[in-house]
Design a protein around this motif. Structure first.
Motif, mmCIF file in Angstrom:
data_model
loop_
_atom_site.group_PDB
_atom_site.id
_atom_site.type_symbol
_atom_site.label_atom_id
_atom_site.label_comp_id
_atom_site.label_asym_id
_atom_site.label_seq_id
_atom_site.Cartn_x
_atom_site.Cartn_y
_atom_site.Cartn_z
ATOM 1 N N GLN A 191 0.833 -1.188 0.000
ATOM 2 C CA GLN A 191 0.000 0.000 0.000
ATOM 3 C C GLN A 191 0.872 1.243 0.000
ATOM 4 O OE1 GLN A 191 -3.755 0.253 0.505
ATOM 5 N NE2 GLN A 191 -2.994 2.065 -0.534
ATOM 6 N N GLU A 192 0.755 2.054 -1.051
ATOM 7 C CA GLU A 192 1.517 3.300 -1.121
ATOM 8 C C GLU A 192 1.227 4.158 0.109
ATOM 9 O OE1 GLU A 192 1.985 7.226 -4.037
ATOM 10 O OE2 GLU A 192 0.541 5.647 -4.529
ATOM 11 N N GLY A 193 2.281 4.630 0.749
ATOM 12 C CA GLY A 193 2.125 5.483 1.915
ATOM 13 C C GLY A 193 1.972 4.719 3.213
ATOM 14 N N VAL A 194 1.792 3.405 3.121
ATOM 15 C CA VAL A 194 1.583 2.577 4.308
ATOM 16 C C VAL A 194 2.639 1.491 4.410
ATOM 17 C CG1 VAL A 194 -0.023 1.026 5.503
ATOM 18 C CG2 VAL A 194 -0.900 3.002 4.235
ATOM 19 N N GLY A 195 2.917 0.851 3.267
ATOM 20 C CA GLY A 195 3.788 -0.308 3.254
ATOM 21 C C GLY A 195 2.971 -1.557 2.996
ATOM 22 N N HIS A 196 3.447 -2.681 3.466
ATOM 23 C CA HIS A 196 2.764 -3.948 3.217
ATOM 24 C C HIS A 196 1.627 -4.133 4.220
ATOM 25 C CE1 HIS A 196 5.441 -5.508 0.113
ATOM 26 N NE2 HIS A 196 6.423 -4.939 0.794
ATOM 27 N N ARG A 197 0.435 -4.367 3.686
ATOM 28 C CA ARG A 197 -0.719 -4.698 4.517
ATOM 29 C C ARG A 197 -0.956 -6.203 4.445
ATOM 30 N NH1 ARG A 197 -5.052 -1.866 1.605
ATOM 31 N NH2 ARG A 197 -6.432 -2.966 3.047
ATOM 32 N N PRO A 198 -1.341 -6.822 5.557
ATOM 33 C CA PRO A 198 -1.517 -8.278 5.566
ATOM 34 C C PRO A 198 -2.844 -8.707 4.961
ATOM 35 C CG PRO A 198 -2.021 -7.382 7.720
ATOM 36 C CD PRO A 198 -1.544 -6.222 6.885
ATOM 37 N N ALA A 199 -2.925 -9.971 4.606
ATOM 38 C CA ALA A 199 -4.159 -10.521 4.055
ATOM 39 C C ALA A 199 -5.219 -10.689 5.136
ATOM 40 C CB ALA A 199 -3.872 -11.869 3.395
ATOM 41 N N CYS A 200 -6.469 -10.687 4.704
ATOM 42 C CA CYS A 200 -7.608 -10.909 5.594
ATOM 43 C C CYS A 200 -7.501 -12.278 6.257
ATOM 44 C CB CYS A 200 -8.896 -10.814 4.783
ATOM 45 S SG CYS A 200 -10.409 -11.227 5.687
ATOM 46 N N THR A 201 -7.798 -12.342 7.552
ATOM 47 C CA THR A 201 -7.779 -13.606 8.293
ATOM 48 C C THR A 201 -9.160 -14.239 8.375
ATOM 49 O OG1 THR A 201 -8.078 -12.423 10.393
ATOM 50 C CG2 THR A 201 -5.808 -12.871 9.685
ATOM 51 N N ASN A 202 -10.161 -13.601 7.746
ATOM 52 C CA ASN A 202 -11.528 -14.138 7.674
ATOM 53 C C ASN A 202 -12.171 -14.316 9.046
ATOM 54 O OD1 ASN A 202 -11.800 -14.583 4.702
ATOM 55 N ND2 ASN A 202 -10.026 -15.897 5.069
ATOM 56 N N ARG A 203 -11.852 -13.413 9.972
ATOM 57 C CA ARG A 203 -12.464 -13.512 11.296
ATOM 58 C C ARG A 203 -13.887 -12.957 11.307
ATOM 59 N NH1 ARG A 203 -11.917 -9.025 15.083
ATOM 60 N NH2 ARG A 203 -11.377 -7.152 13.915
ATOM 61 N N GLY A 204 -14.271 -12.192 10.269
ATOM 62 C CA GLY A 204 -15.667 -11.808 10.089
ATOM 63 C C GLY A 204 -16.157 -10.627 10.910
ATOM 64 N N TYR A 205 -15.268 -9.947 11.604
ATOM 65 C CA TYR A 205 -15.701 -8.827 12.447
ATOM 66 C C TYR A 205 -15.416 -7.473 11.769
ATOM 67 C CZ TYR A 205 -17.345 -11.267 16.567
ATOM 68 O OH TYR A 205 -18.088 -12.022 17.432
ATOM 69 N N CYS A 206 -15.616 -7.419 10.466
ATOM 70 C CA CYS A 206 -15.345 -6.198 9.702
ATOM 71 C C CYS A 206 -16.105 -5.004 10.264
ATOM 72 C CB CYS A 206 -15.723 -6.403 8.241
ATOM 73 S SG CYS A 206 -14.978 -7.861 7.489
ATOM 74 N N GLN A 207 -17.341 -5.232 10.716
ATOM 75 C CA GLN A 207 -18.155 -4.130 11.210
ATOM 76 C C GLN A 207 -17.786 -3.705 12.630
ATOM 77 O OE1 GLN A 207 -21.914 -6.139 9.844
ATOM 78 N NE2 GLN A 207 -22.431 -4.068 9.213
ATOM 79 N N ALA A 208 -16.797 -4.376 13.208
ATOM 80 C CA ALA A 208 -16.270 -3.968 14.507
ATOM 81 C C ALA A 208 -14.878 -3.357 14.367
ATOM 82 C CB ALA A 208 -16.226 -5.160 15.464
ATOM 83 N N GLY A 209 -14.450 -3.105 13.124
ATOM 84 C CA GLY A 209 -13.130 -2.525 12.887
ATOM 85 C C GLY A 209 -12.103 -3.616 12.655
ATOM 86 N N LYS A 215 -8.648 -4.814 5.929
ATOM 87 C CA LYS A 215 -9.781 -4.106 5.333
ATOM 88 C C LYS A 215 -9.354 -2.686 4.986
ATOM 89 C CE LYS A 215 -13.252 -2.282 7.639
ATOM 90 N NZ LYS A 215 -14.492 -2.074 8.418
ATOM 91 N N ALA A 216 -9.748 -2.240 3.817
ATOM 92 C CA ALA A 216 -9.304 -0.928 3.334
ATOM 93 C C ALA A 216 -10.178 0.188 3.884
ATOM 94 C CB ALA A 216 -9.295 -0.908 1.809
ATOM 95 N N SER A 217 -10.084 0.429 5.178
ATOM 96 C CA SER A 217 -10.699 1.627 5.758
ATOM 97 C C SER A 217 -9.760 2.799 5.499
ATOM 98 C CB SER A 217 -10.964 1.429 7.250
ATOM 99 O OG SER A 217 -9.809 0.947 7.911
ATOM 100 N N MET A 218 -10.292 4.007 5.586
ATOM 101 C CA MET A 218 -9.512 5.178 5.203
ATOM 102 C C MET A 218 -8.314 5.428 6.128
ATOM 103 S SD MET A 218 -11.011 6.198 2.429
ATOM 104 C CE MET A 218 -11.095 4.417 2.195
ATOM 105 N N ASP A 219 -8.418 4.977 7.381
ATOM 106 C CA ASP A 219 -7.338 5.225 8.347
ATOM 107 C C ASP A 219 -6.067 4.466 8.022
ATOM 108 O OD1 ASP A 219 -8.845 2.889 8.955
ATOM 109 O OD2 ASP A 219 -7.913 2.811 10.950
ATOM 110 N N VAL A 220 -6.157 3.396 7.207
ATOM 111 C CA VAL A 220 -4.955 2.638 6.851
ATOM 112 C C VAL A 220 -4.642 2.728 5.361
ATOM 113 C CG1 VAL A 220 -5.227 1.045 8.786
ATOM 114 C CG2 VAL A 220 -6.239 0.462 6.571
#
Length: 523
Positions: A191-209, A215-220
């Motif tokens: 990710q430009e400006g961030v570096g390497h972001r890890p893959a999703c672990t499929n824990r399913g709590y996307c709506q809890a952050g 997950k590509a939220s704006m903060d990361v």
């Protein structure tokens, strides 16, 4: 992080750091402008602050009270907006389908609603840019809409239990399905400006952050990029006033930080606070409303959910919540309504599911406890459908004040005949899908999702608040960049379109105002 003095006049203040504000902020900072973003919420640290705990993560919702009215009053908080650097993307599900070309011309095609002042061709390059930057995961061949010029950045995420069951039921009925596009990484990604972001672990709590940044939220994503280019982020700053100077332009932004009033002088203001807060701020300050359209044209996607129980061990908390999609219903044949909808498989966290059973089925006490025992065997499908702008749906300032002494917003919403007919069409189809998949104890949860409208864009100042570039017709140095400007709801989730539109707004601004804005950089 670069910081600016409140006594100097900077180029631009961006109000809000969600899907509308963050991409725009990064673009303006990259162009060399001195920019400050004001965010009402906290600048969270995902690894430290995001627990796998639904109740703890309610801090990510916009929890200030909003008043709901109408025949179908809208729930707020988790349903429609967020607080914190990143806005509602902190708790969105990362579902990122593109709108289709005919979504932008619903009035032309059906004689109702409102066309967009721009077409698909003007937003398509920005869709592609956002998808590549965020690392959107999706299928190499997508069955609906125009052929893609470039494949998704990554292959699709695994299809979870609900998605597999929806696929089974749809296949029996001859309905095409596809793995969905999601702004969550199916593989590690640079990710430009961030570096390497890890893959999703499929824990399913996307709506809890997302606590790992998959997950590509704006903060990361866009926020770190903006900071790298010299933007300042001021969190826990609640904007209250937008004063004008003698020439009728905005001259500064007034906000509350740590209980104290502060002011930031600026040459331009970009209002990106979301459908409700953007309109509330304009109404509070009696701004940009010569058309009388600020607060009008509230829309909310029909979002009916159909739940069923299965013999299979589904574990609905696992995997990306929206794993499978069908757009065969985008413009259904022989339909008795305008527009259309998509079908989406849905996973669900346990507290959310129990809450919906209490509200949707009227279960309580022992009856709710008994129904809860089936949680690991439940799966859902929902629709995301177009909504027409009706005169009876609007937002106003109430007489009731919040804890800051500011009038609370009151939102009136009632589904019109078009939305009711669409929902009835989808109800039957989804029940047929679940029957074909082997579901029992099927039940419906009525809902509307994604509040949209209140400051729509258009070509005429008589019927719109901003022009096609997001610029206020009334105040030339005020721009709006969020889903309040949507003239129609679109029959897809709004996040990707908000981001793409934000980049387009930034580019149009830089093209027309860039020389004047750039000149202050060297002063």
């Amino acid at each position: 992080m670069q910081t600016y003095s409140t006594t100097e006049t900077i180029d631009a203040v961006i109000i809000g750091t969600g899907a509308g504000g963050a991409p725009l902020l990064a673009r303006l900072a990259k162009a060399g402008l001195r920019v400050v973003a004001l965010e009402a919420g906290t600048h969270w640290n995902p690894a430290r602050d995001f627990a796998t705990d639904e109740k703890a993560q309610e801090k990510l919702f916009w929890n200030d009270e909003r008043l709901s009215a109408g025949n179908d009053p809208l729930p707020f908080g988790s349903n429609n907006s967020g607080t914190g650097v990143g806005g509602s993307t902190l708790h969105y599900t990362a579902y990122t389908p593109r709108a289709q070309p005919d979504d932008f011309r619903i009035r032309t095609d059906f004689g109702v609603g409102q066309d967009w002042p721009i077409g698909f061709d003007q937003i398509e390059p920005y869709y592609e840019e956002v998808e590549q930057f965020l690392g959107v995961s999706g299928p190499s061949s997508y069955p609906w809409g125009p052929a893609r010029k470039r494949a998704y950045a990554l292959g699709p995420l695994p299809v979870n239990g609900a998605g597999q069951l929806m696929e089974r039921g749809c296949k029996e009925l001859g309905i095409k399905t596809s793995p969905a596009a999601n702004a969550a990484l199916s593989a590690p990604y640079y990710q430009e400006g961030v570096g390497h972001r890890p893959a999703c672990t499929n824990r399913g709590y996307c709506q809890a952050g997302c606590n790992i940044g998959a997950k590509a939220s704006m903060d990361v994503t866009y926020i770190p990029l903006a900071i790298q280019y010299g933007a300042e982020i001021r969190s826990e700053c609640f904007v209250t006033q937008l004063p004008k100077n003698a020439s009728g332009k905005l001259s500064e932004v007034v906000y509350i930080r740590n209980g104290q009033e502060e002011r930031q002088r600026c040459r331009y203001v970009f209002l990106c606070a979301g459908t409700i807060e953007t309109a509330r701020l304009l109404l509070l300050n009696d701004l940009a409303n010569s058309s009388g359209q600020v607060g009008r044209n509230v829309m909310a996607h029909p979002g009916l959910q159909i739940w069923g129980e299965f013999d299979e061990d589904i574990r609905p908390y696992k995997g990306i919540p929206g794993a499978l999609i069908s757009e065969d219903t985008h413009r259904p044949k022989q339909a008795d309504f305008a527009g259309g909808y998509l079908l989406q498989s849905i996973g669900v966290m346990p507290v959310t599911y129990m809450t919906q059973m209490a509200r949707g089925r009227g279960l309580w006490g022992n009856a709710l406890k008994q129904a809860a025992l089936a949680y690991n065997h439940v799966a859902g499908i929902n629709i995301l459908g177009d909504c027409l702008p009706h005169a009876h749906n609007y937002m106003e300032l109430s007489q009731e004040k919040d804890n800051r002494g500011i009038p609370k917003p009151r939102v009136y919403f009632s589904n019109g005949d078009n939305e009711k007919r669409m929902t009835a069409h989808a109800d039957k189809l989804m029940r047929d899908i679940w029957a074909a998949a082997g579901a029992r104890n099927v039940w419906a949860f009525q809902r509307n999702a994604h509040v949209i409208g209140t400051c729509r864009m258009g070509n005429s100042p008589e019927i719109a608040v901003v022009n096609a570039d997001g610029q206020s017709f009334d105040i030339p140095n005020l721009y709006i960049s969020d889903n309040s400007t949507f003239p129609s709801a679109l029959s897809v989730n709004p996040a990707l379109t908000i981001m793409a539109l934000a980049l387009r707004t930034a580019d149009r601004f830089l093209k027309h105002e860039g020389l004047k804005a750039q000149s202050s950089v060297s002063q």
